[in-house]
Write an enzyme that holds these catalytic residues in place. Structure first.
Site, PDB file in Angstrom:
ATOM      1  CB  ALA A  90      -0.893   0.004   1.238  1.00 45.41           C
ATOM      2  CG  HIS A 116       4.674  27.611   3.991  1.00 46.79           C
ATOM      3  ND1 HIS A 116       5.508  28.342   4.821  1.00 46.79           N
ATOM      4  CD2 HIS A 116       5.310  27.527   2.800  1.00 46.79           C
ATOM      5  CE1 HIS A 116       6.595  28.697   4.137  1.00 46.79           C
ATOM      6  NE2 HIS A 116       6.496  28.220   2.901  1.00 46.79           N
ATOM      7  CG  ASP A 166       7.450  30.079   7.898  1.00 45.91           C
ATOM      8  OD1 ASP A 166       6.794  29.172   7.367  1.00 45.91           O
ATOM      9  OD2 ASP A 166       6.929  31.027   8.521  1.00 45.91           O
ATOM     10  CG  HIS A 215       7.803  31.798   3.465  1.00 49.08           C
ATOM     11  ND1 HIS A 215       6.891  31.550   2.476  1.00 49.08           N
ATOM     12  CD2 HIS A 215       7.071  32.182   4.551  1.00 49.08           C
ATOM     13  CE1 HIS A 215       5.672  31.766   2.933  1.00 49.08           C
ATOM     14  NE2 HIS A 215       5.753  32.158   4.180  1.00 49.08           N
ATOM     15  CG  HIS A 236       6.180  35.718   7.702  1.00 49.19           C
ATOM     16  ND1 HIS A 236       5.135  35.719   8.594  1.00 49.19           N
ATOM     17  CD2 HIS A 236       6.180  34.482   7.137  1.00 49.19           C
ATOM     18  CE1 HIS A 236       4.534  34.536   8.570  1.00 49.19           C
ATOM     19  NE2 HIS A 236       5.143  33.768   7.697  1.00 49.19           N
TER      20      HIS A 236
HETATM   21  C1  23J Z   1       2.238  33.648   3.291  1.00 49.02           C
HETATM   22  C2  23J Z   1       1.732  34.886   3.582  1.00 49.02           C
HETATM   23  C3  23J Z   1       1.401  35.215   4.861  1.00 49.02           C
HETATM   24  C4  23J Z   1       1.590  34.275   5.860  1.00 49.02           C
HETATM   25  C5  23J Z   1       2.122  33.009   5.587  1.00 49.02           C
HETATM   26  C6  23J Z   1       2.408  32.710   4.285  1.00 49.02           C
HETATM   27  C7  23J Z   1       2.327  32.001   6.661  1.00 49.02           C
HETATM   28  O1  23J Z   1       1.796  32.072   7.712  1.00 49.02           O
HETATM   29  C8  23J Z   1       3.311  30.918   6.495  1.00 49.02           C
HETATM   30  O2  23J Z   1       2.984  29.741   6.646  1.00 49.02           O
HETATM   31  O3  23J Z   1       4.469  31.216   6.268  1.00 49.02           O
HETATM   32  S1  23J Z   1       1.158  34.693   7.496  1.00 49.02           S
HETATM   33 MN    MN Z   2       4.982  29.069   6.732  1.00 45.33          MN
END
Ligand code: 23J
Ligand code: MN
Length: 259
Positions: A62, A71, A77, A81, A209
């Site tokens: 299987a 994500h 991250d 990213h 970020h």
């Molecule tokens: C792309 C844009 C905004 C966000 C995010 C991704 C994530 O939270 C992520 O998983 O990196 S807030």
């Molecule tokens: Mn992420």
């Protein structure tokens, strides 16, 4: 360093004086995923197709094919990213030593119970260092909020209100503090993203970020069982796929905790 400390760790695992805690949420079709507003593209939930299941396509085996966003669920991250980190590391390029380090647990469970949009501040981070000592080199800062108790119910986990998602995260100054602290390698949360739900409207937008990934550090989301960790003294192991050009990756995350 001699082999003694690793021998001690192995002995501790055997005699129960070191416990392994799984900080990973289960990954399935029902694992919550981030929802961004129009006009942005959204990541799908995990889905899978059967290749064979003890049938004509594979009588004794299987196996499935997965479709999922990088994500999705408990995930890392990578610097690439975010646009501020676009010339930085992909997931495969992260040195393995950076994926193992001290776990610094900042507990705001009570504050978040009273205010689900609670914003972590530089004063909170400084208060941690005053109480528990300076953040050691290579540390992963883990924001404990209790949010993991919502992880099996997507609506409660995303907590979207009329003005967008209401989830905790760092304010702009705390995001800068984390990115500028020389000993912070990563920042981990129980929520769907390393930024607060309201952070799209901050200046800059999504400051964790922006600053943290721009500084070559890493994010870690959708963590479980942070309540099983001490404020200081645990070791975290973050294991993303070695995904070439990956902007992120679902990860198994473990902690070693002295008992
Ligand atoms: C792309 C844009 C905004 C966000 C995010 C991704 C994530 O939270 C992520 O998983 O990196 S807030
Ligand atoms: Mn992420």
């Amino acid at each position: 360093m001699t082999s003694t400390s690793v021998t001690d760790l192995v002995a501790g695992l055997a005699d129960g004086s070191v416990e392994v805690i799984d900080l990973t949420q289960p990954l399935s079709e029902t694992t919550p995923v981030l929802v961004l507003p129009d006009p942005f593209a959204n990541t799908p939930h995990l889905s899978r197709k059967t290749l064979s299941k003890f049938d004509d396509n594979g009588p004794a085996w299987a196996w499935d094919v997965l479709e999922l966003g990088e994500h999705t669920g408990t995930h890392l991250d990578a610097p690439i990213h975010w646009i501020t980190g676009k010339d930085g590391e992909d997931v495969a390029s992260i040195p393995p030593g950076r994926l193992v380090g001290p776990a610094v647990v900042i507990d705001k469970t009570a504050e978040v119970a009273a205010d689900p949009g609670y914003l972590l501040t530089p004063d909170d981070l400084a208060a941690y260092e005053a109480e528990h000592g300076a953040i050691a080199p290579g540390s992963w800062i883990l924001f404990r909020t209790g949010w993991g108790s919502r992880a099996s119910a997507e609506a409660a986990f995303l907590n979207a209100g009329p003005e967008g998602p209401v989830t905790p995260g760092p304010d702009v100054a705390a995001a800068r503090w984390l990115a500028e602290h020389p000993n912070v390698v990563g920042f981990g949360v129980e929520t769907v993203g390393i930024d607060a739900g309201a952070a799209g409207g901050f200046d800059p937008g999504f400051p964790v970020h922006n600053f943290l990934l721009g500084a070559g550090r890493y994010g870690l989301t959708q963590l479980a069982n942070l309540e099983a960790l001490p404020a200081a003294g645990a070791l975290i192991v973050v294991a993303p796929l070695k995904l070439v050009d990956g902007t992120g990756s679902p990860s198994r995350v473990l902690a070693f905790v002295p008992r």
